[in-house]
Write a protein that holds these residues in place. Sequence first.
Motif, short mmCIF file in Angstrom:
data_model
loop_
_atom_site.label_atom_id
_atom_site.label_comp_id
_atom_site.label_asym_id
_atom_site.label_seq_id
_atom_site.Cartn_x
_atom_site.Cartn_y
_atom_site.Cartn_z
N ALA A 135 10.47 -13.37 6.77
CA ALA A 135 11.53 -12.45 7.16
C ALA A 135 12.22 -11.83 5.95
O ALA A 135 12.65 -10.67 6.00
N THR A 136 12.35 -12.56 4.86
CA THR A 136 13.13 -12.05 3.73
C THR A 136 12.28 -11.32 2.68
O THR A 136 12.74 -10.34 2.10
N ILE A 137 11.07 -11.77 2.44
CA ILE A 137 10.24 -11.16 1.39
C ILE A 137 9.88 -9.71 1.72
O ILE A 137 10.01 -8.84 0.85
N PRO A 138 9.45 -9.38 2.94
CA PRO A 138 9.18 -7.96 3.21
C PRO A 138 10.44 -7.08 3.12
O PRO A 138 10.36 -5.93 2.68
N THR A 139 11.58 -7.63 3.50
CA THR A 139 12.83 -6.88 3.37
C THR A 139 13.10 -6.56 1.92
O THR A 139 13.43 -5.42 1.56
N MET A 140 12.96 -7.56 1.07
CA MET A 140 13.17 -7.36 -0.36
C MET A 140 12.17 -6.34 -0.93
O MET A 140 12.55 -5.43 -1.66
N ALA A 141 10.92 -6.47 -0.56
CA ALA A 141 9.89 -5.55 -1.07
C ALA A 141 10.16 -4.13 -0.60
O ALA A 141 10.02 -3.17 -1.39
N GLY A 142 10.55 -3.96 0.64
CA GLY A 142 10.87 -2.62 1.14
C GLY A 142 12.05 -2.00 0.43
O GLY A 142 12.04 -0.81 0.10
N MET A 143 13.06 -2.79 0.16
CA MET A 143 14.24 -2.28 -0.54
C MET A 143 13.92 -1.94 -2.00
O MET A 143 14.40 -0.93 -2.52
N VAL A 144 13.16 -2.79 -2.67
CA VAL A 144 12.79 -2.51 -4.06
C VAL A 144 11.96 -1.23 -4.14
O VAL A 144 12.18 -0.38 -5.00
N GLY A 145 11.00 -1.08 -3.22
CA GLY A 145 10.20 0.13 -3.19
C GLY A 145 11.04 1.37 -2.92
O GLY A 145 10.86 2.41 -3.55
N ALA A 146 11.97 1.25 -1.98
CA ALA A 146 12.83 2.39 -1.64
C ALA A 146 13.74 2.76 -2.81
O ALA A 146 13.91 3.94 -3.12
N LEU A 147 14.32 1.76 -3.46
CA LEU A 147 15.22 2.05 -4.59
C LEU A 147 14.48 2.73 -5.74
O LEU A 147 14.96 3.71 -6.30
N SER A 148 13.33 2.20 -6.07
CA SER A 148 12.57 2.82 -7.17
C SER A 148 12.13 4.23 -6.78
O SER A 148 12.17 5.15 -7.60
N GLY A 149 11.76 4.40 -5.54
CA GLY A 149 11.34 5.72 -5.08
C GLY A 149 12.48 6.71 -4.99
O GLY A 149 12.30 7.90 -5.25
N VAL A 150 13.68 6.23 -4.65
CA VAL A 150 14.85 7.13 -4.58
C VAL A 150 15.15 7.70 -5.95
O VAL A 150 15.40 8.91 -6.10
N VAL B 12 0.84 -1.20 0.00
CA VAL B 12 0.00 0.00 0.00
C VAL B 12 0.88 1.25 0.00
O VAL B 12 0.61 2.21 -0.74
N LEU B 13 1.94 1.23 0.79
CA LEU B 13 2.85 2.37 0.85
C LEU B 13 3.50 2.64 -0.50
O LEU B 13 3.55 3.78 -0.96
N ILE B 14 3.95 1.59 -1.17
CA ILE B 14 4.57 1.74 -2.49
C ILE B 14 3.54 2.23 -3.51
O ILE B 14 3.84 3.08 -4.35
N PHE B 15 2.33 1.73 -3.43
CA PHE B 15 1.27 2.17 -4.35
C PHE B 15 0.99 3.66 -4.18
O PHE B 15 0.91 4.41 -5.16
N VAL B 16 0.85 4.12 -2.94
CA VAL B 16 0.60 5.54 -2.67
C VAL B 16 1.79 6.38 -3.14
O VAL B 16 1.60 7.44 -3.76
N MET B 17 3.00 5.90 -2.86
CA MET B 17 4.20 6.63 -3.28
C MET B 17 4.22 6.81 -4.79
O MET B 17 4.47 7.90 -5.29
N TRP B 18 3.92 5.76 -5.53
CA TRP B 18 3.95 5.86 -6.99
C TRP B 18 2.79 6.67 -7.55
O TRP B 18 2.91 7.30 -8.60
N LEU B 19 1.66 6.70 -6.85
CA LEU B 19 0.57 7.60 -7.26
C LEU B 19 1.02 9.06 -7.13
O LEU B 19 0.76 9.88 -8.02
N LEU B 20 1.70 9.37 -6.02
CA LEU B 20 2.20 10.73 -5.83
C LEU B 20 3.28 11.08 -6.85
O LEU B 20 3.33 12.21 -7.35
#
Length: 175
Positions: free
Chosen positions: A132-147, A24-32
């Motif tokens: 433990a690993t999938i949310p870490t990967m998703a958070g990093m992918v979202g952060a990298l694309s957002g950066v 949801v956070l990544i979706f909102v970020m990409w909408l913005l």
Amino acid sequence: MIEFFEAIRDFTETGGQVLIVIGVLIFVMWLLILERVLYINITHKKLKKDITMQWRARKDRSSWFAEQIRQAHISRLSLKLNGSIPIIQALVALCPLLGLMGTVTGMIEVFDVMAISGSGNARSMASGVSKATIPTMAGMVGALSGVFASAYLTRTSKAERTHLEDALQLQRDIN
């Protein structure tokens, strides 16, 4: 289409509840981000053209009052241009933190399984490790694309402000 939603459901079950929050956070970020890109490419160009035409229509472009009007135009447009960029940057910073939270919750599940079944049962620990690993990967992918998107928007915003300052400055110096 049903298979697509089933695949997403299976992925979120594998990653745990934190993965839904990250999604949801990544979706909102990409909408913005999309909103900012559309604003820059459509609305900002019209506003910049209008402000430049207003400046050209002024007879007095060299007095102190004219300079204050020029600065006000530049400041107003700059505020509109930067709009939701700070929010996007905050969401980018939240992505890896939520990924870390997913790592912690997944590891808690691993430790629970280890306490119940003993440390030798790898199959029972596998779901906790994936949580433990999938949310870490998703958070990093979202952060990298957002950066990358945030850096582009910030750079474009600064360049557009400079272009407006130059356009209004050049018009002032002509007379």
